[in-house]
Design a protein around this motif. Structure first.
Motif, PDB file in Angstrom:
ATOM      1  N   UNK A 128      15.592  -8.392 -23.180  1.00 28.74           N
ATOM      2  CA  UNK A 128      15.521  -9.679 -22.493  1.00 28.74           C
ATOM      3  C   UNK A 128      15.113 -10.752 -23.494  1.00 28.74           C
ATOM      4  N   UNK A 129      14.969 -12.009 -23.062  1.00 28.06           N
ATOM      5  CA  UNK A 129      14.664 -13.123 -23.956  1.00 28.06           C
ATOM      6  C   UNK A 129      13.293 -12.989 -24.612  1.00 28.06           C
ATOM      7  N   UNK A 130      12.427 -12.160 -24.058  1.00 25.64           N
ATOM      8  CA  UNK A 130      11.099 -11.932 -24.632  1.00 25.64           C
ATOM      9  C   UNK A 130      11.062 -10.720 -25.552  1.00 25.64           C
ATOM     10  N   UNK A 131      12.217 -10.127 -25.817  1.00 23.52           N
ATOM     11  CA  UNK A 131      12.297  -9.006 -26.732  1.00 23.52           C
ATOM     12  C   UNK A 131      11.962  -7.658 -26.120  1.00 23.52           C
ATOM     13  N   UNK A 132      11.827  -7.594 -24.791  1.00 25.18           N
ATOM     14  CA  UNK A 132      11.540  -6.317 -24.127  1.00 25.18           C
ATOM     15  C   UNK A 132      12.840  -5.556 -23.878  1.00 25.18           C
ATOM     16  N   UNK A 133      12.781  -4.249 -24.090  1.00 22.78           N
ATOM     17  CA  UNK A 133      13.957  -3.415 -23.868  1.00 22.78           C
ATOM     18  C   UNK A 133      14.276  -3.355 -22.371  1.00 22.78           C
TER      19      UNK A 133
END
Length: 166
Positions: free
Chosen positions: A158-163
């Motif tokens: 996602x945009x926050x870098x979470x898988x």
């Protein structure tokens, strides 16, 4: 309007106010007695059946639909009269040569002695919602199949870098 007047004894609303409320609902609304005679229905419900409220009040619901569909409706309505419980369904139905997905809620209207005196039906065309749900499900299955079958490592973040998917 006599049927609405009869219904007001169960709901405690003035006749005109009850009719106006039922007419404002953006769904198809009807009320039937234990013999499945239509006591009231809003204009949207009448139009969907192919008539006017004046033409349809007093008629049995079974005379308005093809036999198999009328029997299915009857079974659900009678279940509410027997059990006094709300019945909710989502089914596909043919109505005027058009397949529709219908979300229905059948609600008991109880007399002061506790018996079910009538059934209120609230019917919503959910064809678009079901179509969207099916499209999303197919798209998700397609993406999952792609991710599962790539010959190399693939992931989504996602945009926050979470898988989100691996």
């Amino acid at each position: 309007m006599a049927a609405i007047h009869d219904l007001t004894q169960y709901l405690g609303q003035p006749e005109g106010a009850l009719a106006a409320m039922i007419e404002m609902v953006p769904d198809m609304v009807f009320v039937v007695d234990p013999d499945e005679r239509i006591l009231h229905l809003n204009t949207l419900a009448a139009r969907s059946i192919g008539g006017t409220t004046e033409q349809l009040v007093g008629r049995k619901q079974g005379s308005l639909f093809p036999p198999a569909l009328a029997q299915r409706h009857s079974n659900l309505i009678q279940q509410v009269f027997r059990t006094g419980q709300v019945v909710e369904t989502e089914t596909q139905q043919e109505l005027h040569s058009r397949a529709l997905w219908i979300d229905s809620r059948l609600v008991p209207i109880k007399a002061t002695d506790g018996r079910v005196a009538a059934v209120l039906g609230i019917i919503r065309d959910v064809s678009e919602r079901v179509s969207t749900r099916e499209s999303l499900s197919m798209r998700e299955a397609f993406l999952r199949a792609m991710l599962d079958n790539f010959p190399f490592m693939v992931w989504l973040k996602d945009v926050n870098g979470r898988f989100m998917a691996i």
